[in-house]
Scaffold this active site. Structure first.
Site, short mmCIF file in Angstrom:
data_model
loop_
_atom_site.label_atom_id
_atom_site.label_comp_id
_atom_site.label_asym_id
_atom_site.label_seq_id
_atom_site.Cartn_x
_atom_site.Cartn_y
_atom_site.Cartn_z
N LYS A 193 0.66 -1.25 0.06
CA LYS A 193 -0.21 -0.11 -0.17
C LYS A 193 0.84 1.27 0.08
O LYS A 193 1.15 1.61 1.14
CB LYS A 193 -1.16 -0.13 1.33
CG LYS A 193 -2.12 0.99 0.97
CD LYS A 193 -3.09 0.28 -0.07
CE LYS A 193 -4.05 1.23 -0.12
NZ LYS A 193 -4.88 0.99 -1.42
N SER A 385 -8.22 -0.11 -5.68
CA SER A 385 -8.51 0.12 -4.12
C SER A 385 -9.87 0.44 -4.00
O SER A 385 -10.58 -0.64 -3.98
CB SER A 385 -7.76 1.45 -3.57
OG SER A 385 -7.40 1.51 -2.16
#
Length: 583
Positions: A193, A385
């Site tokens: 991430k 995402s």
């Protein structure tokens, strides 16, 4: 007393100015609506027309309404609506009034999947037997990729072509934040991430470098192979063009190397098209833009209506741009209750954003499915995402080989400005409260208890995200976690690991849905209305003026300004992929 009257007069003057501006704005909007209404009839297309695709602006998902400020300033929007472009290419293939397609390459831009979509439709158009020609004084790589499909690819004798491969740049702000005395306190889940890295690091992590290389290489292979096929050379030759900085080379050698078909001046290219369309040399070519041509195409009417809902941009809780949860979720619920709507295709082109808004949109889509209506997803350049969050519950997911997707992860950023206030500005902040955590202040760093509490919230959000994906994809939670961790995947890899069902374009997705439902005929209805309400334009006018002035004054620095501004306005918990520019 004199000062009092001055204030009163100033107030009255302000009120009258506001009223006059409102009246003027309303009057102008009325004129615009009347003008739009008067031009609503379908334009006539004459014989021997050429579909003229002028690549001088960005290719966007769909047409955007022109703002009041743009109207007042006379600003022209050069963007090309992708939906109009694809519709035009498809219809032109069987339209006897369209002789061919002219790609005028003037450096326009588009996402990689968008370019691949257009290139695929151009290749299908050629199967009709009609011609495609391309001309440019200087070809950008994206333009050249599209032009490589053409039967004839012409270059100005002293022009150039840019082929360089794919790469992207990301600004890292930690050094700037350190100088300002601002600490970005990050809580996240996901080794890959990387959206938080620009605020806490001075360069990419090894994990991020690994994932970028893993998707950028197959995407370049796809583009490179497409160019090679179009120009009838092998893929390694295209690599050699890129490695040798072909943009600096003498174009005199390009025709013999199959980089171009031939070197022509613009009037020579136009002469060829005049001959092909039986147009007299002293007359102008009958060029028709995709937008004009699309407006001339009569949409099919059918009782079977498929809604195409565009989810484009950042996912935010509230606001007037991007994917606004407070607006999109109710719209989906309305479509669920609309008896005229039989099915839904969600067209996603988003790197994500607010986790809260993503959840609200996901839940609304579940309600749509609960009505027994089919729901498919078509992914554009990126659906990652939060963009994947709102997609994962679909009956079927389509993406293109070069789509970026996945990035199943979550994070939060809480800035601490103690260093800025105290060390830089000499401001001390004193907090008095009844309980230790009554005031989570940006002026003080988080305590261990506060950080642990935030981590629990982020972990809970991640488990929810993973659970939604597992349920939607009919996989175990452990299977999703194995491919999650915030990692970004290209479309081909996404299909291999089960994140998507099929590789295909928006049209492929719609046609598959219609076939699955047994629709011989169907009608497409697009949402939301890109024009908005006239009164919203008036209310937003002052903000648009401010943004216009800032963009003009900041010039190239506006990207840095916009990046910092976005970071300061993020909702606390984010499902967001870092912005990636591949060019």
């Amino acid at each position: 007393m004199k000062q009092f009257f001055i204030y009163v007069l100033a107030t009255i003057a302000g009120i009258w100015i506001t009223i006059l501006i409102s009246i003027l704005g309303s009057f102008l909007m009325l004129i615009m609506m009347i003008a739009a209404g008067s031009g609503s009839s379908s334009p006539e297309i004459s014989k021997h027309s050429i579909l003229h695709i002028n690549l001088d602006g960005s290719i966007e998902e769909r047409a955007q309404g022109k703002s009041l400020i743009d109207e007042l300033q006379g600003i022209q929007n050069n963007s090309i609506p992708l939906n109009d472009l694809i519709k035009s290419i498809r219809h032109a293939a069987t339209d006897s009034k369209i002789d061919g397609i002219y790609l005028e390459c003037n450096g326009g831009s588009a996402g990689t999947a968008t370019l691949a979509y257009v290139a695929e439709e151009l290749a299908k158009f050629k199967e009709s037997g009609k011609w495609i020609v391309a001309y440019g004084d200087a070809y950008s790589q994206g333009n050249y990729y599209l032009a490589s499909v053409a039967d004839s690819l012409w270059l100005n004798p002293i022009g150039n072509i840019d082929i360089h491969g794919l790469g992207g740049s990301t600004p890292y702000f930690k050094g700037l934040l350190d100088k300002l005395g601002v600490e970005a306190q990050v809580i996240k889940v996901g080794t890959y991430k990387s959206a938080v890295e620009p605020y806490i690091m001075t360069g990419p992590s090894e994990a991020n470098i690994q994932q970028i290389k893993a998707y950028i290489n197959p995407i370049w292979d796809y583009i490179k192979d497409g160019i090679a096929t179009g120009r009838n050379v092998d893929s390694e030759t295209v690599n050699q063009w890129a490695d040798s900085i072909i943009a600096t080379q003498n174009p005199a050698t390009f025709a013999s190397r199959n980089v171009v078909s031939s070197l022509l001046y613009r009037h020579e290219a136009e002469d060829w098209m005049k001959t092909a369309t039986e147009t007299d040399s002293d007359e102008s070519l009958n060029l028709v833009s995709p937008t004009t041509y699309a407006a001339s195409i009569k949409d099919k009417k059918s009782d079977n209506k498929i809604a195409v809902l565009y989810a484009v941009g950042d996912i935010v809780d509230t606001g007037n741009s991007g994917i606004v949860g407070a607006k999109m979720a109710p719209m989906i619920l309305d479509l669920a209750e609309d008896d005229d709507i039989d099915a839904l295709v969600l067209r996603v082109n988003s790197g994500g954003g607010s986790a809260f808004a993503s959840e609200q949109i996901w839940e609304a889509l579940e309600q749509f499915k609960a009505k027994g209506k089919p729901f498919y997803v078509s992914m554009g350049d990126v659906a990652a995402s939060g963009g994947y969050y709102i997609s994962c519950g679909a009956d079927k997911i389509y993406c293109q080989p070069v789509t970026l997707t996945g990035s199943i992860g979550i994070f939060g950023i809480i800035p601490c400005v103690k260093g800025l206030l105290t060390d830089k500005l000499g401001v001390n902040v004193s907090t008095i409260s009844t309980n230790p955590n009554a005031n989570l202040s940006l002026a003080e760093p988080m305590t261990e208890i506060q950080r642990a509490a935030m981590q629990r919230q982020i972990d809970r959000g991640y488990e929810t995200f993973v659970g939604r994906c597992a349920e939607g994809r009919n996989l175990s939670v452990d299977s999703i976690k194995a491919i999650a961790e915030g990692r970004v995947w290209d479309g081909m890899a996404a299909k291999r690991i089960g994140l998507v069902d099929e590789l295909g374009t928006l049209n492929d997705c719609i046609e598959a849905l219609a076939l699955e439902q047994g629709y011989d005929k169907y009608q497409i209805v697009e949402y939301p209305d890109p024009k908005g309400e006239w009164w919203e334009e008036i209310l937003m006018a002052s903000g648009n003026v401010k943004e216009s002035i800032l963009n003009e004054e900041l010039g190239e620095a506006r990207q840095l300004y916009n990046a910092i501004k976005k970071a300061t306005q993020l909702e606390r918990i984010q499902c967001r992929m870092e912005p990636i520019v591949i060019e």
